[in-house]
Enzyme design. Sequence first.
Site, PDB file in Angstrom:
ATOM      1  N   ASP A  42      -1.961   5.522  -4.737  1.00  0.00           N
ATOM      2  CA  ASP A  42      -1.749   5.375  -6.179  1.00  0.00           C
ATOM      3  C   ASP A  42      -2.301   4.035  -6.680  1.00  0.00           C
ATOM      4  OD1 ASP A  42       0.155   3.702  -5.113  1.00  0.00           O
ATOM      5  OD2 ASP A  42       1.806   4.417  -6.366  1.00  0.00           O
ATOM      6  N   SER A  43      -2.812   3.214  -5.743  1.00  0.00           N
ATOM      7  CA  SER A  43      -3.557   2.018  -6.141  1.00  0.00           C
ATOM      8  C   SER A  43      -4.781   2.412  -6.969  1.00  0.00           C
ATOM      9  CB  SER A  43      -3.977   1.201  -4.914  1.00  0.00           C
ATOM     10  OG  SER A  43      -4.606   2.025  -3.962  1.00  0.00           O
ATOM     11  N   ASP A  81      -0.695  10.125  -1.940  1.00  0.00           N
ATOM     12  CA  ASP A  81       0.368   9.178  -2.301  1.00  0.00           C
ATOM     13  C   ASP A  81       1.146   9.695  -3.512  1.00  0.00           C
ATOM     14  OD1 ASP A  81       1.733   6.831  -1.951  1.00  0.00           O
ATOM     15  OD2 ASP A  81       0.153   5.523  -2.730  1.00  0.00           O
ATOM     16  N   LYS A 110       2.686  10.582   1.202  1.00  0.00           N
ATOM     17  CA  LYS A 110       3.352   9.295   1.416  1.00  0.00           C
ATOM     18  C   LYS A 110       4.247   9.013   0.212  1.00  0.00           C
ATOM     19  CE  LYS A 110       1.219   5.064   0.832  1.00  0.00           C
ATOM     20  NZ  LYS A 110       2.084   4.438  -0.181  1.00  0.00           N
ATOM     21  N   GLU A 112       7.233   5.885  -1.291  1.00  0.00           N
ATOM     22  CA  GLU A 112       7.730   4.515  -1.100  1.00  0.00           C
ATOM     23  C   GLU A 112       9.260   4.478  -1.005  1.00  0.00           C
ATOM     24  OE1 GLU A 112       6.213   1.888  -4.132  1.00  0.00           O
ATOM     25  OE2 GLU A 112       4.125   2.370  -3.654  1.00  0.00           O
ATOM     26  N   GLU A 179       4.123  -3.084   4.140  1.00  0.00           N
ATOM     27  CA  GLU A 179       3.265  -3.879   3.255  1.00  0.00           C
ATOM     28  C   GLU A 179       3.871  -5.262   3.002  1.00  0.00           C
ATOM     29  OE1 GLU A 179       1.833  -1.877  -0.248  1.00  0.00           O
ATOM     30  OE2 GLU A 179       1.007  -3.721  -1.094  1.00  0.00           O
TER      31      GLU A 179
HETATM   32  O1  KIV Z   1      -1.732   2.964  -2.924  1.00  0.00           O
HETATM   33  C1  KIV Z   1      -2.112   2.298  -1.952  1.00  0.00           C
HETATM   34  O2  KIV Z   1      -3.280   1.895  -1.858  1.00  0.00           O
HETATM   35  C2  KIV Z   1      -1.154   1.995  -0.905  1.00  0.00           C
HETATM   36  C3  KIV Z   1      -1.608   1.104   0.197  1.00  0.00           C
HETATM   37  C4  KIV Z   1      -1.653  -0.292  -0.248  1.00  0.00           C
HETATM   38  C5  KIV Z   1      -0.762   1.265   1.406  1.00  0.00           C
HETATM   39  O3  KIV Z   1      -0.051   2.445  -0.962  1.00  0.00           O
END
Ligand code: KIV
Length: 263
Positions: A42-43, A81, A110, A112, A179
């Site tokens: 989600d980055s 994510d 994934k 959090e 992280e």
């Molecule tokens: O969204 C992302 O890029 C991440 C990584 C930093 C692990 O969650």
Amino acid sequence: MNILDFDRMKTNNSKISMVTCYDHWSAQLISQTEIDCILVGDSAAMVIHGHKTTLPATVEIMTQHIEAVARGANNKFIIGDMPFCSYRKGLVHTMQVVEKFMQAGSHAIKLEGADDNIQAIEHIVKSGIPVMGHLGLTPQSINALGGFKTQGKNNAAANKILAQAKSLEDAGCFATVLECIPSPLAQHITNELRIPTIGIGAGPHTSGQVLVLQDLLGLSPMHKPKFLKTYLSGFDLIKNALNQYNQEVKNAAFPLQEHCYEG
Ligand code: KIV
């Protein structure tokens, strides 16, 4: 790589390499490398869409990124994510998002945090869908954490992250991201868990590493956290290429005869 390789690689002490990827072109590139797996993170909200946090990533945006990556990633293991709040609206909604991500081409998802997410994680895992955890600096909680700060710096905070990591393992996660936590804590957690840990800003003793593709290629020179190593001066190289193209257009040095169709 497939899901079974995560366990095998932890057992054999083989490091796991992961990069983020958000688009079809980069996925094709990564598919030609030896990188083990891809995170459609989600980055994307920050790296691709220019937001200051990951909070504006939506299920729709992430689904499109996963689809684009899956069309180019060939045989790579893809982790999708789950964006902000998408697994905090009850099990039915969570499973609708998971369904979308898996149908878009993810091989795992994934999310959090631990604690209140454990029930959802167990349900997803029992539905036959691999889940990766994410602890330490969890960017979706940036407002509660008070900024992008290293986590687990005192004993209580470190013990909490260790306990969360164990609860993710017990819930059936196949791996967890760690992280921005101190390196000794990441090492301790990695030693305590059967599942692999994938570090970002967590030192060298995790089972693997993840970096944002654009960061490691030096494409975002304004973003240089301490943990980052850049493997290419991508921004300058591309800028120079574009300026050269511009010059050649202005000088009529491009196109040449070899670039022209015969009449
Ligand atoms: O969204 C992302 O890029 C991440 C990584 C930093 C692990 O969650």
